[in-house]
Design an enzyme around this catalytic site. Structure first.
Site, PDB file in Angstrom:
ATOM      1  N   HIS A 291       8.148   2.633  -1.461  1.00  0.00           N
ATOM      2  CA  HIS A 291       6.761   2.361  -1.869  1.00  0.00           C
ATOM      3  C   HIS A 291       5.905   3.604  -1.688  1.00  0.00           C
ATOM      4  O   HIS A 291       5.193   4.042  -2.608  1.00  0.00           O
ATOM      5  CB  HIS A 291       6.215   1.203  -1.029  1.00  0.00           C
ATOM      6  CG  HIS A 291       4.803   0.829  -1.346  1.00  0.00           C
ATOM      7  ND1 HIS A 291       4.474  -0.277  -2.095  1.00  0.00           N
ATOM      8  CD2 HIS A 291       3.618   1.411  -0.995  1.00  0.00           C
ATOM      9  CE1 HIS A 291       3.154  -0.355  -2.200  1.00  0.00           C
ATOM     10  NE2 HIS A 291       2.616   0.658  -1.536  1.00  0.00           N
ATOM     11  N   GLU A 292       5.958   4.195  -0.495  1.00  0.00           N
ATOM     12  CA  GLU A 292       5.129   5.361  -0.211  1.00  0.00           C
ATOM     13  C   GLU A 292       5.606   6.587  -0.987  1.00  0.00           C
ATOM     14  O   GLU A 292       4.779   7.375  -1.481  1.00  0.00           O
ATOM     15  CB  GLU A 292       5.120   5.645   1.296  1.00  0.00           C
ATOM     16  CG  GLU A 292       4.525   4.521   2.136  1.00  0.00           C
ATOM     17  CD  GLU A 292       3.086   4.213   1.791  1.00  0.00           C
ATOM     18  OE1 GLU A 292       2.373   5.119   1.316  1.00  0.00           O
ATOM     19  OE2 GLU A 292       2.656   3.062   1.984  1.00  0.00           O
TER      20      GLU A 292
ATOM     21  N   HIS B 262       4.192   6.520  -4.493  1.00  0.00           N
ATOM     22  CA  HIS B 262       2.809   6.992  -4.571  1.00  0.00           C
ATOM     23  C   HIS B 262       2.771   8.522  -4.611  1.00  0.00           C
ATOM     24  O   HIS B 262       2.051   9.121  -5.414  1.00  0.00           O
ATOM     25  CB  HIS B 262       2.018   6.512  -3.351  1.00  0.00           C
ATOM     26  CG  HIS B 262       1.645   5.075  -3.370  1.00  0.00           C
ATOM     27  ND1 HIS B 262       1.138   4.442  -4.486  1.00  0.00           N
ATOM     28  CD2 HIS B 262       1.661   4.136  -2.373  1.00  0.00           C
ATOM     29  CE1 HIS B 262       0.880   3.174  -4.191  1.00  0.00           C
ATOM     30  NE2 HIS B 262       1.189   2.969  -2.929  1.00  0.00           N
TER      31      HIS B 262
END
Length: 228
Positions: free
Chosen positions: A24-25, A28
């Site tokens: 997820h990170e 980004h």
């Protein structure tokens, strides 16, 4: 409360959780770099190394305690990916794409987990249950993380998507909530339900909405992958 928790329970929850948050990170950070901002890249955050992204308490301990104690809500956090939106080639639209990258990646991981159920008959019998539980939890965690992060409250991804898409008259006041976003989440997820229970009221509205939405998305993914 934790007397029935085993190392097996930990092994089938922690690994999917760390993978879900790491991807997820990293998504980004990757999206920000592709759209013109190298802030996260320069700090080494365009990486699938979990130690670059996890916060020991917020990523592992806190959500692990809530999951294993069967709490009515799930809450946790990772080290936020730094993004300078002014560096993006199109700051407002770029903010939307950077925000969406994390939840979209989680949905992709959930889809892969659901597809992988079909490969379980090929696994050795002694590891099949462990793999099945990891895949089941990967499906749940990734969908839950995607749905929760799409709540329209900054600094959650959904809040930043809303700020990027709403007209200025609505986007500006919403963006000003970002410094207070975590306090707002704690209030609506924990304090408000506890206060309501003292008066016999069910004020667990946000958690109920997230659980219901998560259930619908999981069922949709299972249907799409031929598991239902």
């Amino acid at each position: 409360m934790f007397s029935n928790i085993s190392l097996y329970d930990v092994s089938v929850w922690v690994l999917p959780l760390i993978i879900a948050i790491t991807f997820h990170e990293a998504a980004h950070a990757f999206a920000a770099r592709q759209l013109g901002d190298n802030t996260a890249y320069d700090l080494g955050r365009v990486s699938f190394n979990p130690f670059k992204h996890i916060d020991p308490f917020g990523t592992v301990l806190l959500p692990g305690i809530l999951l294993l104690s069967h709490a009515p809500f799930l809450f946790g956090y990772a080290r936020p990916v730094p993004v300078n939106f002014r560096n993006l080639r199109n700051p407002r639209l770029g903010m939307v794409w950077v925000a969406l990258a994390g939840p979209a990646t989680n949905i992709g991981l959930a889809l892969l987990a659901a597809l992988a159920f079909h490969a379980l008959p090929l696994a050795p019998a002694e590891t099949a249950k462990w793999l099945a539980d990891n895949l089941k939890n990967a499906l749940i965690i990734n969908v839950l993380l995607a749905v929760f992060n799409m709540l329209p409250i900054p600094p959650l991804d959904g809040g930043r998507v809303a700020v990027g898409l709403l007209p200025n008259v609505l986007a500006y006041p919403l963006s000003r909530l970002e410094p207070w976003g975590m306090l707002i989440l704690i209030g609506v997820l924990i304090v408000l339900p506890l206060a309501g229970s003292q008066f016999g009221l069910n004020l667990d509205v946000i958690s109920s909405l997230v659980r219901t939405s998560t259930g619908y998305v999981i069922r949709l993914l299972l249907v799409l992958t031929g598991n239902m």
